[in-house]
Design an enzyme around this catalytic site. Sequence first.
Site, PDB file in Angstrom:
ATOM      1  N   PRO A   2      23.476  33.444  87.808  1.00  0.00           N
ATOM      2  CA  PRO A   2      23.944  32.625  88.821  1.00  0.00           C
ATOM      3  C   PRO A   2      22.887  32.752  89.818  1.00  0.00           C
ATOM      4  O   PRO A   2      22.605  34.007  90.647  1.00  0.00           O
ATOM      5  CB  PRO A   2      25.282  33.156  89.528  1.00  0.00           C
ATOM      6  CG  PRO A   2      25.998  33.990  88.353  1.00  0.00           C
ATOM      7  CD  PRO A   2      24.670  34.644  87.418  1.00  0.00           C
ATOM      8  N   GLU A   3      22.263  31.757  90.342  1.00  0.00           N
ATOM      9  CA  GLU A   3      21.135  31.671  91.299  1.00  0.00           C
ATOM     10  C   GLU A   3      21.770  30.890  92.627  1.00  0.00           C
ATOM     11  O   GLU A   3      22.769  30.664  92.535  1.00  0.00           O
ATOM     12  CB  GLU A   3      20.020  30.998  90.971  1.00  0.00           C
ATOM     13  CG  GLU A   3      19.182  31.614  89.936  1.00  0.00           C
ATOM     14  CD  GLU A   3      18.681  33.031  90.346  1.00  0.00           C
ATOM     15  OE1 GLU A   3      18.313  33.047  91.466  1.00  0.00           O
ATOM     16  OE2 GLU A   3      17.827  33.738  89.494  1.00  0.00           O
ATOM     17  N   HIS A  91      37.623  39.375  80.158  1.00  0.00           N
ATOM     18  CA  HIS A  91      36.600  39.369  81.348  1.00  0.00           C
ATOM     19  C   HIS A  91      36.987  38.914  82.464  1.00  0.00           C
ATOM     20  O   HIS A  91      36.165  38.821  83.573  1.00  0.00           O
ATOM     21  CB  HIS A  91      35.373  38.743  80.786  1.00  0.00           C
ATOM     22  CG  HIS A  91      34.601  39.320  79.575  1.00  0.00           C
ATOM     23  ND1 HIS A  91      34.105  40.748  79.366  1.00  0.00           N
ATOM     24  CD2 HIS A  91      34.547  38.720  78.243  1.00  0.00           C
ATOM     25  CE1 HIS A  91      33.917  40.915  78.396  1.00  0.00           C
ATOM     26  NE2 HIS A  91      33.900  39.706  77.609  1.00  0.00           N
ATOM     27  N   ARG A 110      29.542  41.315  82.195  1.00  0.00           N
ATOM     28  CA  ARG A 110      28.554  42.167  82.400  1.00  0.00           C
ATOM     29  C   ARG A 110      29.147  43.356  83.487  1.00  0.00           C
ATOM     30  O   ARG A 110      28.490  44.261  83.586  1.00  0.00           O
ATOM     31  CB  ARG A 110      27.222  41.934  82.254  1.00  0.00           C
ATOM     32  CG  ARG A 110      26.986  41.277  80.817  1.00  0.00           C
ATOM     33  CD  ARG A 110      25.667  41.047  80.678  1.00  0.00           C
ATOM     34  NE  ARG A 110      24.626  42.187  80.933  1.00  0.00           N
ATOM     35  CZ  ARG A 110      23.155  41.959  80.805  1.00  0.00           C
ATOM     36  NH1 ARG A 110      22.734  40.843  80.769  1.00  0.00           N
ATOM     37  NH2 ARG A 110      22.881  43.354  80.798  1.00  0.00           N
ATOM     38  N   ARG A 152      -0.295  40.742 103.399  1.00  0.00           N
ATOM     39  CA  ARG A 152       0.104  41.002 102.050  1.00  0.00           C
ATOM     40  C   ARG A 152      -0.609  40.319 100.901  1.00  0.00           C
ATOM     41  O   ARG A 152      -0.831  39.182 100.793  1.00  0.00           O
ATOM     42  CB  ARG A 152       1.708  40.361 101.955  1.00  0.00           C
ATOM     43  CG  ARG A 152       2.521  41.195 102.787  1.00  0.00           C
ATOM     44  CD  ARG A 152       3.966  40.475 102.778  1.00  0.00           C
ATOM     45  NE  ARG A 152       4.539  40.794 101.436  1.00  0.00           N
ATOM     46  CZ  ARG A 152       5.840  40.665 101.211  1.00  0.00           C
ATOM     47  NH1 ARG A 152       6.721  40.546 102.081  1.00  0.00           N
ATOM     48  NH2 ARG A 152       6.294  40.821 100.032  1.00  0.00           N
TER      49      ARG A 152
END
Length: 271
Positions: A2-3, A91, A110, A152
Site C-alpha cells: 500500500p502506497e 489473517h 505478512r 546532496r
Amino acid sequence: MPELPEVETTRRGLAPLVIGRRVSAMYVYDRRLRWSVPSTLPKRLTGRKIDAIDRRSKYLLFRSSSDTLLVHFGMTGSLRAFSEAPPRTPHDHVDIVLDSGVTLRYRDPRRFGAILWVPHPADAHPLLAYLGPEPFDPVCDAAYLHAALRSRTAAIKLALMDSHLIVGVGNIYATESLFRARIRPTTPANRVSKARLARLVTEVRETLNEAIAKGGSTLRDYVDSRGEPGYFQLHYYAYGRNGLPCRVCGAAIRQIRQGGRATSYCPRCQR
Ligand SMILES: [Zn+2]
C-alpha cells in the site's frame, strides 16, 4: 505494497463511517504486528469518540480528544469496514467495533503493519516527527527542494524516495514522476535545476492524484466487501516496462538498480 494513494483512499472511504462515532469494542486476535499491539489498547480505545481521521505519509491517524490511534499497513495490511462482519479468516488480526455497529477489520497476511496508541501531540511521536513535508503541502515546492538538495550528490530518485525530504513517494511514483518530468533518475540531486524541480513537484502531485482518483472509483468496495484491496494501476510510462518501447519516443525502456530497487527510465526522453 500500500502506497500513499491506497492509504488516502482508505482514509476517504472510512471518514464518513468513523468521524463522530464512539468505539464500542476492540478485539485483538493477534498482537504480533511489526510492533506488538499494546495489550492495554482495547481498554484505552473503548468508549472514545473519533473526532477526525487524518493521513500523514502512509500513516492513518484516528484522532480522539487527547490521543491518537496510529495505523500503518506495512507490506500487506488493509483496513475495511463491514456493516455485518463476516467470519474471521486467519489473517484478520484486529476488529474495532463502532457504536453504529460498523466493524473496522485490520487484515495483514505478512504482519509488517502497526497499530499503536500515541499520546498527544501525535505529530511529535518518533514515527512522525522526522518526516518531511507532504507532497501536496504548498511548502513542498521547487524552492524547498532546491535548498534541501543543494549539497546532496545522491541520485535524484533516491532523494525523492527519502521520507526525510518528502513523504509518500514510493518506487512506482518516483519512477513515473521522473519519467514525466523527463529527468534521468541517476542525475545527482544537487544538479537538477530549480526549474526542473518545479516540473518534478508538479508531476509527483499529478501522478499521486491520478492514482487517488482511480482509488476513488473503488471506494464502495471498502464497505461490505471481501475482496483484496485493489492497487491502483496507472497507465505506467516507465515502471515495470523494462525492454518495452517508450510510449513517447519508442526507444527501449532501460532498467537499472538503485538502492536495491528497480528503476526504469527512457534513455532518450530522460536526460
Ligand atoms: Zn522515450
